[in-house]
Design a protein around this motif. Structure first.
Motif, mmCIF file in Angstrom:
data_model
loop_
_atom_site.group_PDB
_atom_site.id
_atom_site.type_symbol
_atom_site.label_atom_id
_atom_site.label_comp_id
_atom_site.label_asym_id
_atom_site.label_seq_id
_atom_site.Cartn_x
_atom_site.Cartn_y
_atom_site.Cartn_z
ATOM 1 N N UNK A 27 67.822 35.267 -27.148
ATOM 2 C CA UNK A 27 67.756 36.724 -26.996
ATOM 3 C C UNK A 27 66.368 37.126 -26.478
ATOM 4 N N UNK A 28 65.332 36.411 -26.911
ATOM 5 C CA UNK A 28 63.982 36.690 -26.416
ATOM 6 C C UNK A 28 63.910 36.463 -24.907
ATOM 7 N N UNK A 29 64.545 35.399 -24.430
ATOM 8 C CA UNK A 29 64.531 35.088 -23.002
ATOM 9 C C UNK A 29 65.329 36.093 -22.172
ATOM 10 N N UNK A 30 66.135 36.934 -22.829
ATOM 11 C CA UNK A 30 66.946 37.927 -22.122
ATOM 12 C C UNK A 30 66.304 39.313 -22.115
ATOM 13 N N UNK A 31 65.124 39.448 -22.687
ATOM 14 C CA UNK A 31 64.520 40.777 -22.833
ATOM 15 C C UNK A 31 64.100 41.414 -21.515
ATOM 16 N N UNK A 32 64.108 40.665 -20.419
ATOM 17 C CA UNK A 32 63.826 41.287 -19.123
ATOM 18 C C UNK A 32 64.910 42.297 -18.761
ATOM 19 N N UNK A 33 66.033 42.241 -19.449
ATOM 20 C CA UNK A 33 67.140 43.157 -19.208
ATOM 21 C C UNK A 33 66.851 44.560 -19.757
ATOM 22 N N UNK A 49 71.720 50.815 -19.155
ATOM 23 C CA UNK A 49 70.541 51.004 -19.989
ATOM 24 C C UNK A 49 70.626 50.063 -21.177
ATOM 25 N N UNK A 50 69.535 49.315 -21.414
ATOM 26 C CA UNK A 50 69.488 48.298 -22.462
ATOM 27 C C UNK A 50 68.281 48.527 -23.359
ATOM 28 N N UNK A 51 68.449 48.268 -24.672
ATOM 29 C CA UNK A 51 67.340 48.374 -25.616
ATOM 30 C C UNK A 51 67.515 47.362 -26.748
ATOM 31 N N UNK A 52 66.410 47.051 -27.419
ATOM 32 C CA UNK A 52 66.453 46.126 -28.545
ATOM 33 C C UNK A 52 67.086 46.825 -29.736
ATOM 34 N N UNK A 53 68.036 46.150 -30.372
ATOM 35 C CA UNK A 53 68.660 46.667 -31.587
ATOM 36 C C UNK A 53 68.042 46.013 -32.818
ATOM 37 N N UNK A 54 67.932 44.688 -32.794
ATOM 38 C CA UNK A 54 67.265 43.935 -33.854
ATOM 39 C C UNK A 54 66.857 42.575 -33.286
ATOM 40 N N UNK A 55 66.456 41.644 -34.155
ATOM 41 C CA UNK A 55 65.977 40.341 -33.691
ATOM 42 C C UNK A 55 67.008 39.545 -32.910
ATOM 43 N N UNK A 56 68.288 39.785 -33.177
ATOM 44 C CA UNK A 56 69.325 38.962 -32.563
ATOM 45 C C UNK A 56 70.245 39.728 -31.620
ATOM 46 N N UNK A 57 69.923 40.999 -31.341
ATOM 47 C CA UNK A 57 70.844 41.791 -30.526
ATOM 48 C C UNK A 57 70.115 42.781 -29.607
ATOM 49 N N UNK A 58 70.611 42.834 -28.372
ATOM 50 C CA UNK A 58 70.201 43.849 -27.395
ATOM 51 C C UNK A 58 71.454 44.658 -27.094
ATOM 52 N N UNK A 59 71.346 45.980 -27.199
ATOM 53 C CA UNK A 59 72.515 46.822 -26.943
ATOM 54 C C UNK A 59 72.327 47.592 -25.639
#
Length: 156
Positions: A27-33, A49-59
């Protein structure tokens, strides 16, 4: 004895912290999204539109707007469980309004590939990060014919 015990505890703490750092590496490697991505065309405006939800999820969410009408919208999320990362999409009015899972089949620093061979269309989703652009390609079989849709968006 106390020194050996202290050294063992310190070693366990170091090993444990290293494991925690790698715990959500996919999930860390996908944060460019993360961010707002748009494409304005004569047909309308495409937005993801994408944002961090928690340590294991991007919504995220995706929509296509023509004039003042939202023609298409979907809820999106990336979720890491163990060592696997999955992309979920929920489009109201499709698939009985249930989420569809696409499992990551490959990734690089700037690309993620998700697939669900049992889904009709799409069954493959590719996200690429190219400079300040997000490119999404969705492909599969539609009405018995191979089909690919290409979506290019700029970061806003």
């Amino acid at each position: 004895m106390i020194r050996k015990t202290f050294a063992a505890i310190a070693l366990c703490a170091v090993i444990s912290s290293c494991k925690n750092e790698r715990r959500y590496d996919r999930i860390e490697n996908a944060k460019w999204l993360i961010g707002r991505w748009e494409n304005d065309s004569r047909a309308g405006k495409l937005v993801e539109e994408w944002s961090t939800f928690n340590d294991s999820m991007i919504i995220g969410s995706g929509m296509f707007v023509t004039g003042t009408d939202t023609v298409f919208s979907e809820d999106l999320w990336l979720e890491q469980h163990g060592d696997s990362l999955s992309y979920f999409a929920k489009v109201y009015g499709q698939n009985n309004s249930r989420k569809v899972e696409f499992k990551m089949t490959s990734s690089t620093k700037d690309q993620m590939v998700f697939e669900n061979p049992t889904h009709d269309f799409p069954n493959k989703i590719v996200y690429r990060h190219v400079q300040d652009s997000l490119i999404a390609d969705v492909s599969g079989v539609s009405k018995g014919q191979p089909k690919t849709e290409h979506f290019a968006m700029k970061k806003k």
